[in-house]
Design a protein around this motif. Structure first.
Motif, PDB file in Angstrom:
ATOM      1  N   GLY A 318       0.818  -1.213   0.000  1.00 53.12           N
ATOM      2  CA  GLY A 318       0.000   0.000   0.000  1.00 53.12           C
ATOM      3  C   GLY A 318       0.847   1.255   0.000  1.00 53.12           C
ATOM      4  N   TYR A 319       1.991   1.198   0.649  1.00 54.33           N
ATOM      5  CA  TYR A 319       2.939   2.320   0.642  1.00 54.33           C
ATOM      6  C   TYR A 319       3.518   2.528  -0.758  1.00 54.33           C
ATOM      7  CZ  TYR A 319       7.503   4.583   1.426  1.00 54.33           C
ATOM      8  OH  TYR A 319       8.623   5.390   1.344  1.00 54.33           O
ATOM      9  N   LEU A 320       3.725   1.426  -1.482  1.00 52.91           N
ATOM     10  CA  LEU A 320       4.325   1.502  -2.820  1.00 52.91           C
ATOM     11  C   LEU A 320       3.322   1.911  -3.894  1.00 52.91           C
ATOM     12  CD1 LEU A 320       6.546  -1.727  -2.720  1.00 52.91           C
ATOM     13  CD2 LEU A 320       7.287   0.638  -2.466  1.00 52.91           C
ATOM     14  N   SER A 321       2.026   1.655  -3.652  1.00 49.55           N
ATOM     15  CA  SER A 321       1.025   1.916  -4.679  1.00 49.55           C
ATOM     16  C   SER A 321      -0.268   2.439  -4.068  1.00 49.55           C
ATOM     17  CB  SER A 321       0.738   0.640  -5.478  1.00 49.55           C
ATOM     18  OG  SER A 321      -0.428   0.770  -6.254  1.00 49.55           O
ATOM     19  N   GLU A 322      -0.708   3.575  -4.521  1.00 49.45           N
ATOM     20  CA  GLU A 322      -1.974   4.124  -4.048  1.00 49.45           C
ATOM     21  C   GLU A 322      -3.130   3.228  -4.474  1.00 49.45           C
ATOM     22  OE1 GLU A 322      -4.563   8.284  -4.361  1.00 49.45           O
ATOM     23  OE2 GLU A 322      -2.535   8.178  -5.195  1.00 49.45           O
ATOM     24  N   GLU A 323      -2.977   2.578  -5.625  1.00 46.36           N
ATOM     25  CA  GLU A 323      -4.014   1.656  -6.112  1.00 46.36           C
ATOM     26  C   GLU A 323      -4.247   0.526  -5.112  1.00 46.36           C
ATOM     27  OE1 GLU A 323      -4.367  -1.803  -9.551  1.00 46.36           O
ATOM     28  OE2 GLU A 323      -2.861  -0.211  -9.772  1.00 46.36           O
ATOM     29  N   VAL A 324      -3.171  -0.006  -4.553  1.00 45.51           N
ATOM     30  CA  VAL A 324      -3.284  -1.083  -3.566  1.00 45.51           C
ATOM     31  C   VAL A 324      -3.930  -0.560  -2.281  1.00 45.51           C
ATOM     32  CG1 VAL A 324      -1.980  -2.693  -2.125  1.00 45.51           C
ATOM     33  CG2 VAL A 324      -1.325  -2.351  -4.511  1.00 45.51           C
ATOM     34  N   ALA A 325      -3.507   0.623  -1.847  1.00 44.56           N
ATOM     35  CA  ALA A 325      -4.083   1.212  -0.631  1.00 44.56           C
ATOM     36  C   ALA A 325      -5.579   1.458  -0.797  1.00 44.56           C
ATOM     37  CB  ALA A 325      -3.360   2.510  -0.295  1.00 44.56           C
ATOM     38  N   GLN A 326      -5.985   1.905  -1.981  1.00 42.90           N
ATOM     39  CA  GLN A 326      -7.404   2.129  -2.231  1.00 42.90           C
ATOM     40  C   GLN A 326      -8.177   0.813  -2.206  1.00 42.90           C
ATOM     41  OE1 GLN A 326      -7.409   4.230  -5.969  1.00 42.90           O
ATOM     42  NE2 GLN A 326      -7.027   6.232  -5.021  1.00 42.90           N
ATOM     43  N   ALA A 327      -7.571  -0.242  -2.736  1.00 42.20           N
ATOM     44  CA  ALA A 327      -8.233  -1.557  -2.705  1.00 42.20           C
ATOM     45  C   ALA A 327      -8.450  -2.025  -1.266  1.00 42.20           C
ATOM     46  CB  ALA A 327      -7.398  -2.580  -3.472  1.00 42.20           C
ATOM     47  N   ALA A 328      -7.521  -1.646  -0.382  1.00 40.65           N
ATOM     48  CA  ALA A 328      -7.647  -2.003   1.032  1.00 40.65           C
ATOM     49  C   ALA A 328      -8.484  -0.997   1.809  1.00 40.65           C
ATOM     50  CB  ALA A 328      -6.262  -2.115   1.659  1.00 40.65           C
ATOM     51  N   GLU A 329      -8.985   0.032   1.091  1.00 46.33           N
ATOM     52  CA  GLU A 329      -9.790   1.107   1.684  1.00 46.33           C
ATOM     53  C   GLU A 329      -9.022   1.829   2.787  1.00 46.33           C
ATOM     54  OE1 GLU A 329     -13.578  -0.434   2.882  1.00 46.33           O
ATOM     55  OE2 GLU A 329     -13.982  -1.386   0.929  1.00 46.33           O
ATOM     56  N   GLU A 330      -7.751   2.156   2.470  1.00 49.26           N
ATOM     57  CA  GLU A 330      -6.870   2.811   3.427  1.00 49.26           C
ATOM     58  C   GLU A 330      -6.263   4.079   2.827  1.00 49.26           C
ATOM     59  OE1 GLU A 330      -6.166   2.114   6.528  1.00 49.26           O
ATOM     60  OE2 GLU A 330      -7.011   0.100   6.777  1.00 49.26           O
ATOM     61  N   LYS A 331      -5.844   4.988   3.720  1.00 48.43           N
ATOM     62  CA  LYS A 331      -5.106   6.179   3.330  1.00 48.43           C
ATOM     63  C   LYS A 331      -3.744   6.135   4.017  1.00 48.43           C
ATOM     64  CE  LYS A 331      -9.118   9.177   2.537  1.00 48.43           C
ATOM     65  NZ  LYS A 331      -9.804  10.444   2.937  1.00 48.43           N
ATOM     66  N   MET A 332      -2.705   5.998   3.216  1.00 45.52           N
ATOM     67  CA  MET A 332      -1.374   5.812   3.762  1.00 45.52           C
ATOM     68  C   MET A 332      -0.920   7.011   4.587  1.00 45.52           C
ATOM     69  SD  MET A 332       1.030   3.711   4.207  1.00 45.52           S
ATOM     70  CE  MET A 332       0.350   2.443   3.147  1.00 45.52           C
ATOM     71  N   GLY A 333      -1.326   8.216   4.182  1.00 43.82           N
ATOM     72  CA  GLY A 333      -0.932   9.411   4.921  1.00 43.82           C
ATOM     73  C   GLY A 333      -1.440   9.385   6.354  1.00 43.82           C
ATOM     74  N   ASP A 334      -2.673   8.938   6.547  1.00 47.10           N
ATOM     75  CA  ASP A 334      -3.240   8.861   7.896  1.00 47.10           C
ATOM     76  C   ASP A 334      -2.481   7.843   8.745  1.00 47.10           C
ATOM     77  OD1 ASP A 334      -5.086  10.686   7.056  1.00 47.10           O
ATOM     78  OD2 ASP A 334      -6.717   9.235   6.773  1.00 47.10           O
TER      79      ASP A 334
END
Length: 606
Positions: A318-334
C-alpha cells in the motif's frame, strides 16, 4: 440387462475408431474393463484394473518426461488425456464408475501438467470429476492429491487448486470445518513449490491466480453465512490472504509494477475480513482473528507461519502503490501520521517489520522499500521516556535492530546499506535514553561480526559525547543541584565492561588478530576517550580512574594485547607478500592507539 446394453454401447463408442494408435487402443481396453468390473460389483477385479490403469498412465508420463522436447511425445500425451476425458464425459457411464475412478485418476493425470499444452485438458478432467461427484468426497480426494504432490516435490498442483475452488462453492453444510481442512493443505503446497524449476505452463502467476480463486470461493460462502460461523470463516479467510500475500511477495520475480494487479485484488479481502493497516502493522488484528479461530495445533499454526510477514507486506504494498491502498480502503498518509505521533504504536510497527527485514526469501528491493517506509514513519523524536512501557517492546525492537544489522553488513547495494544504517540510528534514538545503553550492550554482546561490534562501539562513544554536551549546556543555562540531576545513562561502569568484552573476551585470552582488529581499535579508542574525558573533567562516573581499574586494564587488557600485536608485527617484518602487507595495515592503527592508552594509564598510575 439394460446395464449390459449400456456398457456394450459405451464400449462400441470407445473402439469404433480404427485409426487410433496401439497405446490408445490399450488404454481404451483398460478403461472398458474398469467400467465393466465396477458395474458388475467385482471389487477385486475393479481394484486390479484401476491399478493397471494408473500404472499405464505412469509409464506414459515417465516416457513423456524423458522426451519433453519431442513433439510426438506431447501429441501422444494429449491423445491419452483426451481419451480419458471423452470416457468420463460419456452420458452412458455409470455413476459408480465415475466415483471409483475419482479416487485415482485426478492424481494420475496431474503428472502430465508439465507436458506442453496439457494443463487445460487436465483441468477439464478434474473439473468433470468435481461436477459429477460428491463435494465432500472430492474435497478429501483433492486435498490428498495435493499432499501427495507436495511430498513428491512436484509442481503439478494447479489443477487441484482450480478443483478445490469449485468444490468449496458446492459445500452444503459444515462450511467452516470443511474449508478449515482445505486451507492448510493449499498453503503448504504453495509453500513447497519451487518456482525456479516450475513447468513452463505452470508459472507463479497461474498458481497464485488459482489460490486467489480459492479466496473468492471462501468469500462467496462466507457472505451466505451469519453468526459465529461467519465470523470464524471470515477470520480464516483473513489469515489465508495474509499468508498468500507473503508467499506471493517471496516467489515473484517480476517488477513491482507487474505485481500490483494481483496484490490489489488480494488487498480487497482485507476490509472484508475487518483488517486495517494500523491493526496489521501493530499486530493487533492478527491476534484478534487468530483468537477467533482458536486453533493452536502445531500442524495448523505452521501453515500460517508467514502471516506476520504478510501483514507487513500488505501495508508495504500500500505504501508503494496508491491503487493497492485504495483496494484495502486505506489512506497511507493517515497511517504514517498516526505512527509518527504515537510512540507505542511505532514500537509495535518496528517490532512487526523485523519479520520481513530478516526474511531470507524476500528480495533486496522489497527490503529497501521496507526501510524507506520505516524511515518515513520514524521521523519524530521520542515524546516520553516511559521505561515501564518500553520494556514490554524491548525484545521485538532488539530483534528488529539485529535484522537491520544484517542488511547493513550484507546488502549488495551501497545506498541500501547507507539507508539501513540511517534507520538503525533512528531506531536507537526512539528508545528511551535510560534504556539505550542496555540495548547497545545487548547488540554488542550478541554480535559475532568484529566490524559490527566496532560500529556499535563508535555509536556508544557518540552517545557519550552527546550526553556530555547536553549536560554542559544544561549547566550553563541554569544551575541545577547535583543531587536532583539524573545520573548519566552512558557514563557508568558498564562502559568498562564493554571495553573488556572486546579486549579480554569472556572465553579467555587476548582477542584474535588481525581478524578482530576493527573491534579492538574501536574498543581502544573508546577507552582512551573515557580516560581522557574523566581525567580532564575531574570526574569518575565510569570508575576508570580508580587505581584498581587502572591496574586491571594495564595488566589484563593492554599489556597482553601489546605483546600479541608487537609479536605479530615482528614476525611479519621480513615478509613482503600480500597477506603480510594486509596484516600490517590492519594492525598499525591498533598499535598506535594501544601505545597511547598504555602511556595514559602509566601516567595515572605514577
Amino acid at each position: 440387462m439394460e446395464k449390459a446394453d449400456d456398457h456394450c454401447l459405451s464400449k462400441l463408442q470407445l473402439t469404433e475408431r480404427s485409426d487410433a494408435r496401439p497405446f490408445v487402443l490399450r488404454l481404451r481396453e483398460i478403461l472398458a474393463a474398469c467400467a465393466k468390473s465396477i458395474e458388475n460389483g467385482d471389487t477385486r477385479q475393479s481394484e486390479a484394473m484401476v491399478s493397471e490403469l494408473v500404472n499405464c498412465l505412469d509409464s506414459i508420463s515417465e516416457a513423456a518426461e524423458t522426451e519433453l522436447d519431442n513433439g510426438d511425445s506431447e501429441s501422444h500425451v494429449f491423445e491419452v488425456l483426451n481419451e480419458i476425458y471423452q470416457f468420463i464425459s460419456s452420458p452412458l457411464l455409470d455413476q459408480g464408475t465415475i466415483d471409483t475412478l475419482s479416487f485415482d485418476l485426478p492424481k494420475a493425470v496431474s503428472k502430465f501438467v508439465g507436458v506442453g499444452g496439457c494443463l487445460e485438458i487436465v483441468d477439464n478432467i478434474i473439473d468433470r470429476f468435481v461436477t459429477m461427484c460428491s463435494p465432500r468426497d472430492m474435497l478429501s480426494i483433492l486435498c490428498e492429491a495435493l499432499d501427495f504432490q507436495m511430498t513428491k516435490g512436484t509442481n503439478s498442483i494447479a489443477p487441484f487448486l482450480s478443483g478445490l475452488s469449485k468444490v468449496i462453492r458446492s459445500i452444503q453444510r459444515r462450511h467452516f470445518e470443511q474449508i478449515k481442512v482445505v486451507v492448510p493443505v493449499v498453503l503448504n503446497a504453495l509453500k513447497a513449490v519451487d518456482f525456479e524449476t516450475c513447468d513452463e505452463d505452470v508459472k507463479c502467476d497461474t498458481l497464485y491466480d488459482r489460490a486467489m480463486d480459492i479466496a473468492n470461493s471462501i468469500q462467496s460462502v462466507c457472505v451466505k453465512l451469519d453468526g459465529k460461523v461467519h465470523e470464524k470463516l471470515q477470520s480464516l479467510l483473513g489469515l489465508y490472504a495474509l499468508q498468500i500475500m507473503a508467499l506471493f511477495s517471496v516467489s515473484t520475480s517480476h517488477e513491482v509494477s507487474s505485481c500490483l494487479p494481483f496484490v490489489s485484488k488480494l488487498s480487497c479481502f482485507l476490509p472484508f475480513c475487518g483488517l486495517s493497516y494500523v491493526g496489521l502493522i501493530t499486530g493487533s488484528d492478527i491476534d484478534k482473528i487468530s483468537n477467533i479461530i482458536g486453533e493452536d495445533e502445531d500442524d495448523y499454526t505452521a501453515c500460517f507461519s508467514y502471516i506476520k510477514h504478510g501483514a507487513c507486506l500488505s501495508v508495504l504494498w500500500g505504501y508503494l502503490s496508491e491503487e493497492v491502498a485504495q483496494a484495502a480502503e486505506e489512506k497511507m498518509g493517515d497511517l504514517k501520521d498516526e505512527l509518527a505521533t504515537k510512540q507505542t504504536e511505532r514500537w509495535k510497527a518496528i517490532g512487526m517489520f523485523r519479520h520481513i527485514l530478516s526474511f531470507l526469501g524476500l528480495s533486496w528491493k522489497l527490503k529497501k522499500d521496507a526501510i524507506d517506509f520505516l524511515l518515513s514513519i520514524n521521523g519524530s523524536e521520542s515524546f516520553d521516556d516511559d521505561q515501564s512501557e518500553y520494556i514490554s517492546y524491548m525484545p521485538s525492537i532488539f530483534a528488529a535492530l539485529q535484522a537491520v544489522q544484517i542488511i547493513i553488513m550484507y546488502a549488495p547495494d551501497t545506498m541500501l546499506r547507507k539507508n539501513a544504517f540511517g534507520l538503525f540510528k533512528k531506531l536507537l534514538a526512539d528508545i528511551p535514553c535510560s534504556e539505550r545503553f542496555d540495548m547497545l550492550r545487548a547488540l554488542i554482546v550478541n554480535s559475532d561480526s568484529p566490524s559490527m561490534v566496532a560500529l556499535l562501539l563508535d555509536l556508544v562513544k557518540g552517545e557519550m559525547h552527546m550526553e556530555l554536551c547536553r549536560k554542559r549546556v544544561g549547566t550553563d543555562v541554569q544551575q541545577v543541584d547535583s543531587e536532583a540531576r539524573p545520573k548519566p545513562s552512558f557514563w557508568t561502569a558498564g562502559i568498562l565492561e564493554l571495553v573488556e568484552q572486546v579486549l579480554r573476551p569472556p572465553k579467555g585470552g587476548p582477542p584474535v588478530l588481525p581478524e578482530q582488529s576493527d573491534a579492538v581499535l574501536s574498543a581502544l579508542n573508546l577507552y582512551r576517550y573515557v580516560l581522557i574525558t574523566e581525567a580532564t573533567g575531574s570526574t569518575n562516573h565510569t570508575g576508570v580512574l580508580l587505581k584498581s581499574n587502572l591496574q586491571k586494564s594495564y595488566n589484563e587488557w593492554l599489556l597482553p594485547l601489546w605483546i600479541l600485536v608487537t609479536g605479530i608485527m615482528s614476525e611479519n617484518k621480513t615478509d613482503y607478500d600480500q597477506i603480510a602487507v594486509d596484516m600490517e595495515c590492519a594492525l598499525n592503527p591498533v598499535e598506535l592507539v594501544l601505545y597511547r592508552c598504555i602511556e595514559l594509564v602509566e601516567e595515572r598510575l605514577r
